[in-house]
Design a protein around this motif. Sequence first.
Motif, PDB file in Angstrom:
ATOM      1  N   TRP A 163      23.244  -3.371 -37.781  1.00 50.40           N
ATOM      2  CA  TRP A 163      21.867  -3.232 -38.285  1.00 50.40           C
ATOM      3  C   TRP A 163      21.736  -3.486 -39.780  1.00 50.40           C
ATOM      4  O   TRP A 163      20.662  -3.278 -40.340  1.00 50.40           O
TER       5      TRP A 163
ATOM      6  N   LEU B 233      16.105  -4.595 -35.079  1.00 48.85           N
ATOM      7  CA  LEU B 233      14.661  -4.435 -35.194  1.00 48.85           C
ATOM      8  C   LEU B 233      14.029  -5.734 -35.688  1.00 48.85           C
ATOM      9  O   LEU B 233      14.609  -6.477 -36.459  1.00 48.85           O
TER      10      LEU B 233
ATOM     11  N   PRO C 290      23.583  -4.804 -30.514  1.00 52.44           N
ATOM     12  CA  PRO C 290      22.208  -5.252 -30.254  1.00 52.44           C
ATOM     13  C   PRO C 290      22.128  -6.763 -30.124  1.00 52.44           C
ATOM     14  O   PRO C 290      22.950  -7.488 -30.678  1.00 52.44           O
TER      15      PRO C 290
ATOM     16  N   ARG D 115      17.281   5.642 -31.623  1.00 59.02           N
ATOM     17  CA  ARG D 115      16.773   5.734 -30.251  1.00 59.02           C
ATOM     18  C   ARG D 115      17.153   4.523 -29.408  1.00 59.02           C
ATOM     19  O   ARG D 115      16.916   4.507 -28.199  1.00 59.02           O
ATOM     20  N   SER D 116      17.724   3.513 -30.025  1.00 56.33           N
ATOM     21  CA  SER D 116      18.056   2.302 -29.288  1.00 56.33           C
ATOM     22  C   SER D 116      19.284   2.525 -28.411  1.00 56.33           C
ATOM     23  O   SER D 116      20.196   3.274 -28.763  1.00 56.33           O
TER      24      SER D 116
ATOM     25  N   GLN E 132      14.172   4.930 -35.366  1.00 58.09           N
ATOM     26  CA  GLN E 132      13.991   3.836 -34.416  1.00 58.09           C
ATOM     27  C   GLN E 132      15.341   3.252 -33.993  1.00 58.09           C
ATOM     28  O   GLN E 132      15.563   2.958 -32.812  1.00 58.09           O
ATOM     29  N   VAL E 133      16.242   3.079 -34.947  1.00 59.77           N
ATOM     30  CA  VAL E 133      17.574   2.570 -34.617  1.00 59.77           C
ATOM     31  C   VAL E 133      18.314   3.561 -33.726  1.00 59.77           C
ATOM     32  O   VAL E 133      18.928   3.193 -32.719  1.00 59.77           O
TER      33      VAL E 133
END
Length: 413
Positions: A343, A204, A403, A223-224, A220-221
């Motif tokens: 993350w 993010l 990511p 849903r990645s 949010q994480v």
Amino acid sequence: MAKERPALPVILAGLCTTQIIAWGILYYAFPVLSARIAADTGWTTASVTVAYSAGLVVSALLGIPVGKVLDRRGPRLVMTAGSVLGVAGLVMIASAANYWVFLAGWLTAGVAMAGNLYPPAFAAVTRWYGARRVFALMMITLIGGLASTVFAPVTEALTETFDWRGVYLVLAAVLGVVAIPVHGVVLRRPWPVEPRGPGHGGALEPDAAEGQSEAAYARQVMRSPAYVLMTVGLTLGGMAMFAAMINLVPMLIERGVSSGLAAWILGLGGLGQVIGRLFYMSLERRLSVRARHLWIYGLLAVSTAALALDATNAVWLIAISMVAGVGRGISTLLKATAVTDRWGPRAYGRLSGVFNAPVMFGIAISPALGAWLAELLGSWEMMYLVLAVIGALAVIALLFSVPRQRPSGAPPQ
């Protein structure tokens, strides 16, 4: 003040002690006692195993809510309550007058596993140890990896004096006397505030992560695409590796390998787990997140495929088992660091709890999956080939699970 803030080495020593006891009593004692339980009660071996597997499924499903409690309250409440429930579940199992009480005991033990085994311990040292978490995670898994080595023979030795019910009562007493006070006293260190802001957001953008609530950040994480692929890869990999391990002994016996040698082959795989974990820190320094997953989960897929060869040579089988054990041992640490490698430590409890649920569910059903595949396909060899394919699919998913923007301090991807 020292009483209010137990030193980190004391916390680590306490968690290492309770992990080997919890794994040994709640997880590894059952395979030693299952045949005796079936013989004494008249219940089928399958129904006895279903009760045990039901407990594992409960443990998997509770990963998400337990993760939320860990983020808010820390590990003391979760792990102390888990130890109390572990004693209660074992007493129910030992005193079961019928199958339904036995099942209820294992369901209670499943709740206890969610609060006692690796996930809450990993959350504790991840938050408390910060940048030094890899060392702490390695120590916990090294000691935890010896649980079967210690408690399988101890459980077997207890059966010379007690019946299976008596053995479980003795084990319940050990769990209560050691784990409850250790978790209640040693885990009193104040729970740190979750890190926020730049450097901890991983994939993010820092501006997006800063100021978000922990729940919104976690959503949010989750849903990645990277998080979804990580969850899929770890679930498929866990299913393949544990289905391969748990069905190893019956497969070897059917090939004509003696039961004693089959047990040694399985046991030396456990030694491989400990050996693998000894090298994890070096692996973490030298290889990127993506490369670590490629090598370890690729190794598991290849070793699973090797078991599809209809071989009975002891040296060959021991070598395969130990190689697979090395992969399993390191995979535990890859799973423990999966969130922070991608993350950072923010919302670790929630993020690890969500992906741990399907992973642990897959592991819980893996014994039945392997047996069902062997029956459906008509041979153990075909079953191991299918498991190897599942393992290869796990590798592909994990290669795309990193990511693009890496957490601060992580090795290049």
